[in-house]
Design an enzyme around this catalytic site. Sequence first.
Site, PDB file in Angstrom:
ATOM      1  CB  SER A 150      -0.890   0.027   1.246  1.00  0.00           C
ATOM      2  OG  SER A 150      -1.577   1.254   1.325  1.00  0.00           O
ATOM      3  CE1 TYR A 164      -4.147  -2.241   4.998  1.00  0.00           C
ATOM      4  CE2 TYR A 164      -3.419   0.005   4.554  1.00  0.00           C
ATOM      5  CZ  TYR A 164      -3.872  -1.215   4.101  1.00  0.00           C
ATOM      6  OH  TYR A 164      -4.046  -1.418   2.750  1.00  0.00           O
TER       7      TYR A 164
HETATM    8  P1  NAP Z   1     -11.564  -5.818   0.067  1.00  0.00           P
HETATM    9  O1  NAP Z   1     -12.387  -5.330  -1.055  1.00  0.00           O
HETATM   10  O2  NAP Z   1     -11.962  -5.486   1.471  1.00  0.00           O
HETATM   11  O3  NAP Z   1     -11.407  -7.411  -0.081  1.00  0.00           O
HETATM   12  C1  NAP Z   1     -10.637  -8.094   0.872  1.00  0.00           C
HETATM   13  C2  NAP Z   1     -10.398  -9.501   0.387  1.00  0.00           C
HETATM   14  O4  NAP Z   1      -9.559 -10.180   1.332  1.00  0.00           O
HETATM   15  C3  NAP Z   1     -11.678 -10.307   0.289  1.00  0.00           C
HETATM   16  O5  NAP Z   1     -11.528 -11.186  -0.790  1.00  0.00           O
HETATM   17  C4  NAP Z   1     -11.711 -11.045   1.618  1.00  0.00           C
HETATM   18  O6  NAP Z   1     -12.466 -12.262   1.568  1.00  0.00           O
HETATM   19  C5  NAP Z   1     -10.236 -11.341   1.813  1.00  0.00           C
HETATM   20  N1  NAP Z   1      -9.817 -11.565   3.183  1.00  0.00           N
HETATM   21  C6  NAP Z   1      -9.917 -10.726   4.248  1.00  0.00           C
HETATM   22  N2  NAP Z   1      -9.396 -11.292   5.345  1.00  0.00           N
HETATM   23  C7  NAP Z   1      -8.932 -12.517   4.980  1.00  0.00           C
HETATM   24  C8  NAP Z   1      -8.304 -13.579   5.662  1.00  0.00           C
HETATM   25  N3  NAP Z   1      -8.012 -13.509   6.966  1.00  0.00           N
HETATM   26  N4  NAP Z   1      -7.992 -14.682   4.964  1.00  0.00           N
HETATM   27  C9  NAP Z   1      -8.265 -14.785   3.655  1.00  0.00           C
HETATM   28  N5  NAP Z   1      -8.874 -13.820   2.941  1.00  0.00           N
HETATM   29  C10 NAP Z   1      -9.209 -12.705   3.608  1.00  0.00           C
HETATM   30  O7  NAP Z   1     -10.036  -5.319  -0.043  1.00  0.00           O
HETATM   31  P2  NAP Z   1      -9.244  -4.621  -1.263  1.00  0.00           P
HETATM   32  O8  NAP Z   1      -9.466  -3.170  -1.140  1.00  0.00           O
HETATM   33  O9  NAP Z   1      -9.490  -5.320  -2.521  1.00  0.00           O
HETATM   34  O10 NAP Z   1      -7.735  -4.873  -0.749  1.00  0.00           O
HETATM   35  C11 NAP Z   1      -6.930  -5.908  -1.256  1.00  0.00           C
HETATM   36  C12 NAP Z   1      -5.493  -5.629  -0.860  1.00  0.00           C
HETATM   37  O11 NAP Z   1      -5.122  -4.345  -1.365  1.00  0.00           O
HETATM   38  C13 NAP Z   1      -5.248  -5.584   0.638  1.00  0.00           C
HETATM   39  O12 NAP Z   1      -4.001  -6.160   0.946  1.00  0.00           O
HETATM   40  C14 NAP Z   1      -5.212  -4.101   0.935  1.00  0.00           C
HETATM   41  O13 NAP Z   1      -4.471  -3.804   2.082  1.00  0.00           O
HETATM   42  C15 NAP Z   1      -4.578  -3.572  -0.327  1.00  0.00           C
HETATM   43  N6  NAP Z   1      -4.840  -2.159  -0.584  1.00  0.00           N
HETATM   44  C16 NAP Z   1      -6.103  -1.706  -0.786  1.00  0.00           C
HETATM   45  C17 NAP Z   1      -6.314  -0.354  -1.024  1.00  0.00           C
HETATM   46  C18 NAP Z   1      -7.673   0.229  -1.252  1.00  0.00           C
HETATM   47  O14 NAP Z   1      -7.807   1.474  -1.259  1.00  0.00           O
HETATM   48  N7  NAP Z   1      -8.710  -0.572  -1.452  1.00  0.00           N
HETATM   49  C19 NAP Z   1      -5.218   0.522  -1.040  1.00  0.00           C
HETATM   50  C20 NAP Z   1      -3.952   0.015  -0.842  1.00  0.00           C
HETATM   51  C21 NAP Z   1      -3.767  -1.328  -0.618  1.00  0.00           C
HETATM   52  P3  NAP Z   1     -14.087 -12.276   1.736  1.00  0.00           P
HETATM   53  O15 NAP Z   1     -14.659 -11.760   0.445  1.00  0.00           O
HETATM   54  O16 NAP Z   1     -14.407 -13.702   1.958  1.00  0.00           O
HETATM   55  O17 NAP Z   1     -14.405 -11.387   2.909  1.00  0.00           O
END
Ligand code: NAP
Length: 255
Positions: A150, A164
Amino acid sequence: MASRTTRTARTARTTVVTGGSRGIGAATCVRLAGEGHDLVLGYVRDAAAAEATAAAVRAAGARCVAVRVDTSVEADVERLFDTAESALGPVTGLVNNAGVTGPLGRLADATTEDLRRVVEVNLLGYLLCCRRAARDMAARGGGAIVNVSSAAATLGSPGDYVHYAATKAATDALTVGLSKELGPDGIRVNAVAPGIIETDMHATMGDPDRPAKAAATIPLGRAGRPSEIAGAVAWLLSADASYTTGTILRVAGGR
Ligand code: NAP
């Protein structure tokens, strides 16, 4: 649409994507399917979302298995990789993506339970998946890992979630160190560091409007889309990135 024949004509690629049910992980699965990867999609709770993404992957011509796993649990991670291998063949790629933030707020107000969960999923989970991938890929002479980090790793995210951000800085250190450790084994290790991306994550942390509110602080004037992160991940897994390892690729609209 990539056909099975097209894929088998190239080198077979089986890629594990943790957190593949929604958001960045789901977009990554669909993008990789279009580029000839078979997919093992991990999710923890949302079986309906996982099945919807798996259906989109299959519609793109790839094989796909959805596996319910908590990446912070060693036995679950082992089962994820065992299932991948038995269902689709040797794992050639890992996208470490499953992540959580806990509620938005200052560290002083965070609960120990939330801090522990964020460290266990974002750091221990990434380490467990990298360890298993390293063991399997080294035994077979190569592979590629992409850790989803991130922009928070370098911004620090004061007032939002410094805990985080700390786990994401650790992801960057993991990426650099592991790339050096595994380079001689033919395994590339890179990271993508997204800025604010339109996913469910913001609603989960308590502010669904966060991407729109942040737009004014982003040089490109808007939040990113999951597909824009998927493109970077796909490139790092591709042959075009064959000399790229230990890189943290920032995809944050200039933030
Ligand atoms: P999201 O929409 O909240 O989706 C999270 C995903 O992770 C879902 O598929 C969820 O499964 C799964 N998950 C959560 N906890 C888990 C666990 N303990 N074991 C296995 N799977 C788990 O998140 P996102 O925004 O796509 O983020 C994905 C990655 O990008 C993360 O590492 C996040 O830190 C990073 N990121 C995101 C952003 C942003 O702005 N969105 C920015 C920077 C970095 P379920 O569907 O079953 O709940």
